[in-house]
Design a protein around this motif. Sequence first.
Motif, PDB file in Angstrom:
ATOM      1  N   PRO A 188      49.333 -20.995  44.999  1.00 33.02           N
ATOM      2  CA  PRO A 188      48.543 -19.771  45.158  1.00 33.02           C
ATOM      3  C   PRO A 188      47.218 -19.829  44.406  1.00 33.02           C
ATOM      4  O   PRO A 188      47.093 -20.525  43.396  1.00 33.02           O
ATOM      5  CB  PRO A 188      49.452 -18.691  44.563  1.00 33.02           C
ATOM      6  CG  PRO A 188      50.278 -19.423  43.555  1.00 33.02           C
ATOM      7  CD  PRO A 188      50.504 -20.794  44.146  1.00 33.02           C
ATOM      8  N   LYS A 189      46.246 -19.122  44.935  1.00 30.40           N
ATOM      9  CA  LYS A 189      44.936 -18.985  44.304  1.00 30.40           C
ATOM     10  C   LYS A 189      44.654 -17.502  44.146  1.00 30.40           C
ATOM     11  O   LYS A 189      45.097 -16.685  44.950  1.00 30.40           O
ATOM     12  CB  LYS A 189      43.861 -19.636  45.166  1.00 30.40           C
ATOM     13  CG  LYS A 189      44.037 -21.140  45.303  1.00 30.40           C
ATOM     14  CD  LYS A 189      42.915 -21.733  46.135  1.00 30.40           C
ATOM     15  CE  LYS A 189      43.026 -23.221  46.197  1.00 30.40           C
ATOM     16  NZ  LYS A 189      43.869 -23.726  47.234  1.00 30.40           N
ATOM     17  N   MET A 190      43.888 -17.141  43.103  1.00 31.53           N
ATOM     18  CA  MET A 190      43.593 -15.731  42.839  1.00 31.53           C
ATOM     19  C   MET A 190      42.868 -15.083  44.004  1.00 31.53           C
ATOM     20  O   MET A 190      43.137 -13.931  44.338  1.00 31.53           O
ATOM     21  CB  MET A 190      42.763 -15.575  41.567  1.00 31.53           C
ATOM     22  CG  MET A 190      43.529 -15.867  40.305  1.00 31.53           C
ATOM     23  SD  MET A 190      42.650 -15.396  38.802  1.00 31.53           S
ATOM     24  CE  MET A 190      41.184 -16.389  38.836  1.00 31.53           C
ATOM     25  N   TYR A 191      41.941 -15.805  44.588  1.00 31.49           N
ATOM     26  CA  TYR A 191      41.149 -15.211  45.654  1.00 31.49           C
ATOM     27  C   TYR A 191      41.318 -16.033  46.914  1.00 31.49           C
ATOM     28  O   TYR A 191      41.268 -17.252  46.855  1.00 31.49           O
ATOM     29  CB  TYR A 191      39.672 -15.138  45.239  1.00 31.49           C
ATOM     30  CG  TYR A 191      39.507 -14.398  43.934  1.00 31.49           C
ATOM     31  CD1 TYR A 191      39.718 -13.023  43.857  1.00 31.49           C
ATOM     32  CD2 TYR A 191      39.204 -15.085  42.768  1.00 31.49           C
ATOM     33  CE1 TYR A 191      39.601 -12.352  42.644  1.00 31.49           C
ATOM     34  CE2 TYR A 191      39.078 -14.414  41.559  1.00 31.49           C
ATOM     35  CZ  TYR A 191      39.273 -13.050  41.516  1.00 31.49           C
ATOM     36  OH  TYR A 191      39.172 -12.387  40.334  1.00 31.49           O
ATOM     37  N   PRO A 192      41.603 -15.391  48.008  1.00 32.08           N
ATOM     38  CA  PRO A 192      41.504 -13.961  48.234  1.00 32.08           C
ATOM     39  C   PRO A 192      42.840 -13.211  48.203  1.00 32.08           C
ATOM     40  O   PRO A 192      42.858 -12.004  48.409  1.00 32.08           O
ATOM     41  CB  PRO A 192      40.929 -13.899  49.651  1.00 32.08           C
ATOM     42  CG  PRO A 192      41.600 -15.048  50.346  1.00 32.08           C
ATOM     43  CD  PRO A 192      41.715 -16.118  49.285  1.00 32.08           C
ATOM     44  N   ARG A 193      43.973 -13.876  47.966  1.00 33.45           N
ATOM     45  CA  ARG A 193      45.252 -13.207  48.171  1.00 33.45           C
ATOM     46  C   ARG A 193      45.922 -12.811  46.866  1.00 33.45           C
ATOM     47  O   ARG A 193      46.488 -13.649  46.169  1.00 33.45           O
ATOM     48  CB  ARG A 193      46.191 -14.110  48.970  1.00 33.45           C
ATOM     49  CG  ARG A 193      47.286 -13.321  49.636  1.00 33.45           C
ATOM     50  CD  ARG A 193      48.251 -14.219  50.375  1.00 33.45           C
ATOM     51  NE  ARG A 193      49.554 -13.946  49.794  1.00 33.45           N
ATOM     52  CZ  ARG A 193      50.493 -14.831  49.611  1.00 33.45           C
ATOM     53  NH1 ARG A 193      50.322 -16.065  49.951  1.00 33.45           N
ATOM     54  NH2 ARG A 193      51.623 -14.488  49.073  1.00 33.45           N
ATOM     55  N   HIS A 194      45.888 -11.510  46.573  1.00 32.97           N
ATOM     56  CA  HIS A 194      46.602 -10.943  45.436  1.00 32.97           C
ATOM     57  C   HIS A 194      46.668  -9.434  45.631  1.00 32.97           C
ATOM     58  O   HIS A 194      46.040  -8.896  46.531  1.00 32.97           O
ATOM     59  CB  HIS A 194      45.905 -11.294  44.114  1.00 32.97           C
ATOM     60  CG  HIS A 194      44.540 -10.731  43.982  1.00 32.97           C
ATOM     61  ND1 HIS A 194      43.413 -11.411  44.409  1.00 32.97           N
ATOM     62  CD2 HIS A 194      44.095  -9.551  43.495  1.00 32.97           C
ATOM     63  CE1 HIS A 194      42.348 -10.670  44.178  1.00 32.97           C
ATOM     64  NE2 HIS A 194      42.730  -9.527  43.622  1.00 32.97           N
ATOM     65  N   PHE A 195      47.448  -8.781  44.803  1.00 36.03           N
ATOM     66  CA  PHE A 195      47.517  -7.323  44.816  1.00 36.03           C
ATOM     67  C   PHE A 195      47.735  -6.867  43.393  1.00 36.03           C
ATOM     68  O   PHE A 195      47.987  -7.671  42.502  1.00 36.03           O
ATOM     69  CB  PHE A 195      48.626  -6.804  45.748  1.00 36.03           C
ATOM     70  CG  PHE A 195      50.023  -7.093  45.256  1.00 36.03           C
ATOM     71  CD1 PHE A 195      50.742  -6.118  44.581  1.00 36.03           C
ATOM     72  CD2 PHE A 195      50.622  -8.324  45.478  1.00 36.03           C
ATOM     73  CE1 PHE A 195      52.026  -6.375  44.118  1.00 36.03           C
ATOM     74  CE2 PHE A 195      51.901  -8.589  45.029  1.00 36.03           C
ATOM     75  CZ  PHE A 195      52.608  -7.612  44.344  1.00 36.03           C
ATOM     76  N   GLY A 196      47.631  -5.564  43.157  1.00 33.27           N
ATOM     77  CA  GLY A 196      47.848  -5.099  41.798  1.00 33.27           C
ATOM     78  C   GLY A 196      47.471  -3.655  41.591  1.00 33.27           C
ATOM     79  O   GLY A 196      47.513  -2.860  42.521  1.00 33.27           O
ATOM     80  N   VAL A 197      47.081  -3.357  40.364  1.00 32.66           N
ATOM     81  CA  VAL A 197      46.778  -1.994  39.958  1.00 32.66           C
ATOM     82  C   VAL A 197      45.429  -1.977  39.252  1.00 32.66           C
ATOM     83  O   VAL A 197      45.157  -2.812  38.395  1.00 32.66           O
ATOM     84  CB  VAL A 197      47.864  -1.448  38.993  1.00 32.66           C
ATOM     85  CG1 VAL A 197      47.510  -0.056  38.510  1.00 32.66           C
ATOM     86  CG2 VAL A 197      49.223  -1.461  39.652  1.00 32.66           C
ATOM     87  N   THR A 198      44.600  -0.995  39.623  1.00 34.42           N
ATOM     88  CA  THR A 198      43.372  -0.712  38.890  1.00 34.42           C
ATOM     89  C   THR A 198      43.623   0.554  38.088  1.00 34.42           C
ATOM     90  O   THR A 198      43.873   1.616  38.667  1.00 34.42           O
ATOM     91  CB  THR A 198      42.183  -0.513  39.847  1.00 34.42           C
ATOM     92  OG1 THR A 198      42.003  -1.711  40.606  1.00 34.42           O
ATOM     93  CG2 THR A 198      40.910  -0.197  39.071  1.00 34.42           C
ATOM     94  N   PHE A 199      43.620   0.423  36.781  1.00 37.42           N
ATOM     95  CA  PHE A 199      43.899   1.557  35.902  1.00 37.42           C
ATOM     96  C   PHE A 199      42.630   2.376  35.686  1.00 37.42           C
ATOM     97  O   PHE A 199      41.553   1.820  35.526  1.00 37.42           O
ATOM     98  CB  PHE A 199      44.431   1.072  34.552  1.00 37.42           C
ATOM     99  CG  PHE A 199      45.805   0.472  34.636  1.00 37.42           C
ATOM    100  CD1 PHE A 199      46.928   1.270  34.514  1.00 37.42           C
ATOM    101  CD2 PHE A 199      45.969  -0.888  34.831  1.00 37.42           C
ATOM    102  CE1 PHE A 199      48.197   0.725  34.590  1.00 37.42           C
ATOM    103  CE2 PHE A 199      47.227  -1.445  34.914  1.00 37.42           C
ATOM    104  CZ  PHE A 199      48.348  -0.639  34.796  1.00 37.42           C
ATOM    105  N   LEU A 200      42.776   3.678  35.657  1.00 35.56           N
ATOM    106  CA  LEU A 200      41.663   4.580  35.349  1.00 35.56           C
ATOM    107  C   LEU A 200      41.641   4.926  33.866  1.00 35.56           C
ATOM    108  O   LEU A 200      40.672   5.495  33.380  1.00 35.56           O
ATOM    109  CB  LEU A 200      41.750   5.853  36.186  1.00 35.56           C
ATOM    110  CG  LEU A 200      41.693   5.634  37.702  1.00 35.56           C
ATOM    111  CD1 LEU A 200      41.831   6.957  38.433  1.00 35.56           C
ATOM    112  CD2 LEU A 200      40.414   4.922  38.103  1.00 35.56           C
TER     113      LEU A 200
END
Length: 132
Positions: free
Chosen positions: A61-73
């Motif tokens: 796997p490579k970080m880009y373009p395939r990943h998912f996650g959370v952006t914290f506010l």
Amino acid sequence: MRDTNKVFHLAIPCKDLDETVDFYEKLGCRLARRYHDRVTFDFFGDQVVCHLNPDKIDPAPKMYPRHFGVTFLNREEFDQALEHATTNELPFFQELMVRFAGKIEEHVTFFLIDPANNLLEFKYYHDEGMVY
């Protein structure tokens, strides 16, 4: 911003249900359902379903373009997630780093890798206006 009456859904492959449950529970995700061929998690308020499909695992796997996650506010929540991952000895694909340093879109981020080589990104933007 997102309406609170919606839940994002993501389905990803996994190679072993037990190790998948162990990883995501250590990450702090609640196991919602388990069947013979999949597990469903409350992934930070959204739904992630890991389908047993060992033949579909990305071996490199490579970080880009395939990943998912959370952006914290909230920076404290980001820091808590990082501490939780570290304390539970979850495998990092990329340690904590700063992206776009000195620019308005500057953010801190780290990547974890789950047992099926799915990459998960966790990030926090210093300027909330850059989230989208």
